[in-house]
Design a protein around this motif. Structure first.
Motif, PDB file in Angstrom:
ATOM      1  N   UNK A 175     -39.628  16.782  97.350  1.00  0.00           N
ATOM      2  CA  UNK A 175     -38.412  17.036  96.528  1.00  0.00           C
ATOM      3  C   UNK A 175     -38.809  16.928  95.052  1.00  0.00           C
ATOM      4  N   UNK A 176     -39.917  15.337  94.564  1.00  0.00           N
ATOM      5  CA  UNK A 176     -40.405  15.103  93.088  1.00  0.00           C
ATOM      6  C   UNK A 176     -40.674  16.220  92.717  1.00  0.00           C
ATOM      7  N   UNK A 177     -41.644  16.558  93.774  1.00  0.00           N
ATOM      8  CA  UNK A 177     -42.578  17.975  93.967  1.00  0.00           C
ATOM      9  C   UNK A 177     -42.608  18.278  93.711  1.00  0.00           C
ATOM     10  N   UNK A 178     -41.580  19.427  93.452  1.00  0.00           N
ATOM     11  CA  UNK A 178     -40.803  20.623  93.645  1.00  0.00           C
ATOM     12  C   UNK A 178     -40.304  21.007  92.126  1.00  0.00           C
ATOM     13  N   UNK A 179     -39.577  19.522  91.869  1.00  0.00           N
ATOM     14  CA  UNK A 179     -39.092  19.542  90.762  1.00  0.00           C
ATOM     15  C   UNK A 179     -39.413  19.753  89.806  1.00  0.00           C
ATOM     16  N   UNK A 219     -42.590  21.460  89.446  1.00  0.00           N
ATOM     17  CA  UNK A 219     -43.136  22.404  89.461  1.00  0.00           C
ATOM     18  C   UNK A 219     -42.277  23.544  88.760  1.00  0.00           C
ATOM     19  N   UNK A 220     -40.707  23.157  88.702  1.00  0.00           N
ATOM     20  CA  UNK A 220     -39.784  23.914  88.255  1.00  0.00           C
ATOM     21  C   UNK A 220     -39.707  23.642  87.273  1.00  0.00           C
ATOM     22  N   UNK A 221     -40.094  22.296  86.535  1.00  0.00           N
ATOM     23  CA  UNK A 221     -39.857  21.767  85.203  1.00  0.00           C
ATOM     24  C   UNK A 221     -41.508  23.439  84.465  1.00  0.00           C
ATOM     25  N   UNK A 222     -42.231  23.275  84.932  1.00  0.00           N
ATOM     26  CA  UNK A 222     -43.496  23.523  84.497  1.00  0.00           C
ATOM     27  C   UNK A 222     -43.006  24.993  84.066  1.00  0.00           C
ATOM     28  N   UNK A 223     -42.810  25.667  85.892  1.00  0.00           N
ATOM     29  CA  UNK A 223     -41.801  27.297  85.391  1.00  0.00           C
ATOM     30  C   UNK A 223     -41.175  27.485  84.339  1.00  0.00           C
ATOM     31  N   UNK A 224     -40.360  26.144  84.213  1.00  0.00           N
ATOM     32  CA  UNK A 224     -38.729  26.596  83.204  1.00  0.00           C
ATOM     33  C   UNK A 224     -39.279  26.661  81.823  1.00  0.00           C
ATOM     34  N   UNK A 225     -40.467  25.494  81.421  1.00  0.00           N
ATOM     35  CA  UNK A 225     -41.143  25.782  79.989  1.00  0.00           C
ATOM     36  C   UNK A 225     -42.124  27.033  80.004  1.00  0.00           C
ATOM     37  N   UNK A 226     -42.648  27.150  80.775  1.00  0.00           N
ATOM     38  CA  UNK A 226     -42.979  28.209  80.581  1.00  0.00           C
ATOM     39  C   UNK A 226     -42.325  29.658  80.080  1.00  0.00           C
ATOM     40  N   UNK A 227     -40.857  30.642  80.837  1.00  0.00           N
ATOM     41  CA  UNK A 227     -40.335  30.888  81.158  1.00  0.00           C
ATOM     42  C   UNK A 227     -39.912  30.380  79.677  1.00  0.00           C
ATOM     43  N   UNK A 228     -39.201  29.428  78.440  1.00  0.00           N
ATOM     44  CA  UNK A 228     -38.908  29.439  77.212  1.00  0.00           C
ATOM     45  C   UNK A 228     -39.845  29.496  76.692  1.00  0.00           C
ATOM     46  N   UNK A 229     -40.791  29.378  76.631  1.00  0.00           N
ATOM     47  CA  UNK A 229     -42.209  29.864  75.726  1.00  0.00           C
ATOM     48  C   UNK A 229     -42.217  31.903  76.023  1.00  0.00           C
ATOM     49  N   UNK A 257     -34.928   9.678  86.287  1.00  0.00           N
ATOM     50  CA  UNK A 257     -34.795   9.516  85.049  1.00  0.00           C
ATOM     51  C   UNK A 257     -34.585  10.767  84.193  1.00  0.00           C
ATOM     52  N   UNK A 258     -36.657  10.582  83.880  1.00  0.00           N
ATOM     53  CA  UNK A 258     -37.727  11.310  83.319  1.00  0.00           C
ATOM     54  C   UNK A 258     -37.766  12.707  83.627  1.00  0.00           C
ATOM     55  N   UNK A 259     -37.296  12.777  84.786  1.00  0.00           N
ATOM     56  CA  UNK A 259     -37.099  14.280  84.961  1.00  0.00           C
ATOM     57  C   UNK A 259     -35.764  14.909  84.080  1.00  0.00           C
TER      58      UNK A 259
END
Length: 223
Positions: A11-15, A17-27, A83-85
């Motif tokens: 689950x941590x690995x999935x989260x 990956x989603x963080x990287x995807x979301x940052x790319x989407x915001x850019x 907490x960091x995520x």
């Protein structure tokens, strides 16, 4: 360390990956901010908001699973990771809200300019319709984001309630076992008291009989 959606590590690995995807989407949103691709930016904004909500849901799930870790050092380590995520997801949410606010202000200003131009040349209906469609699309994105946030908050509340009920059931079970143990001890004590009373009765009756025999013998001897 497993949950309904996989192990804590998965689950941590999935989260992540989603963080990287979301940052790319915001850019990508920031690159589209001053372009004319309103439909693409609206769809992308909604997708980014959905990913952020999913990350927050994963954080709730990880918090739930981490409570079952016996070793305090490992539990604290996972709590810091989660907490960091969660903090990164909240930061992404704030960036998305700022983008939506800027986009809304920009569309409002453009609509006002179109109205002013329309008053000057009398032909602004087409332009106003375009900006109205953009405004409606962004409003739909914000409404959908709010619904996702509400659904996520409801899920957190349900999970917290389930955890609280489980703890209360465990506490009630422990109390019931304590009561049963106490009753068992009390029954043993009562049986010991009953046996002691029975022995005392026999001793009393034996003493009475011996006393009568002694008195009878003493009377016969005096004669």
């Amino acid at each position: 360390m497993e949950g309904g959606g996989g192990t804590l590590s998965e689950i941590h690995q999935t989260a992540r990956k989603l963080l990287l995807k979301t940052r790319d989407g915001l850019e990508r949103l920031e690159r589209l901010e001053y372009s004319n691709s309103s439909s693409s930016s609206s769809d992308l904004s909604f997708a980014v908001s959905k990913d952020i909500t999913q990350i927050q849901s994963l954080c709730v799930e990880m918090n739930r699973i981490s409570r079952s870790i016996a070793a305090k050092s490992q539990r604290d380590l996972w709590n810091r990771k989660v907490e960091q995520i969660a903090e990164e997801a909240e930061s992404l949410r704030e960036s998305l809200d700022k983008y939506n606010s800027r986009n809304q202000n920009r569309m409002t200003e453009a609509k006002e300019r179109a109205e002013l131009l329309g008053r000057a040349n009398g032909n602004s209906s087409h332009v106003l319709r375009i900006y109205d469609e953009e405004a409606q699309a962004m409003q739909s994105v914000r409404s959908s984001a709010r619904e996702l946030e509400n659904a996520n908050a409801l899920g957190e509340t349900i999970l917290s309630s389930i955890h609280g009920q489980r703890e209360r059931l465990k506490s009630a079970q422990r109390k019931a076992l304590d009561v049963l143990n106490t009753v068992g001890i009390s029954n043993r004590v009562l049986r010991l008291i009953e046996r002691r009373n029975c022995v005392d009765q026999w001793i009393k009756y034996a003493g009475m009989i011996l006393t009568i025999i002694f008195l009878f013998a003493f009377v016969l001897w005096r004669r």
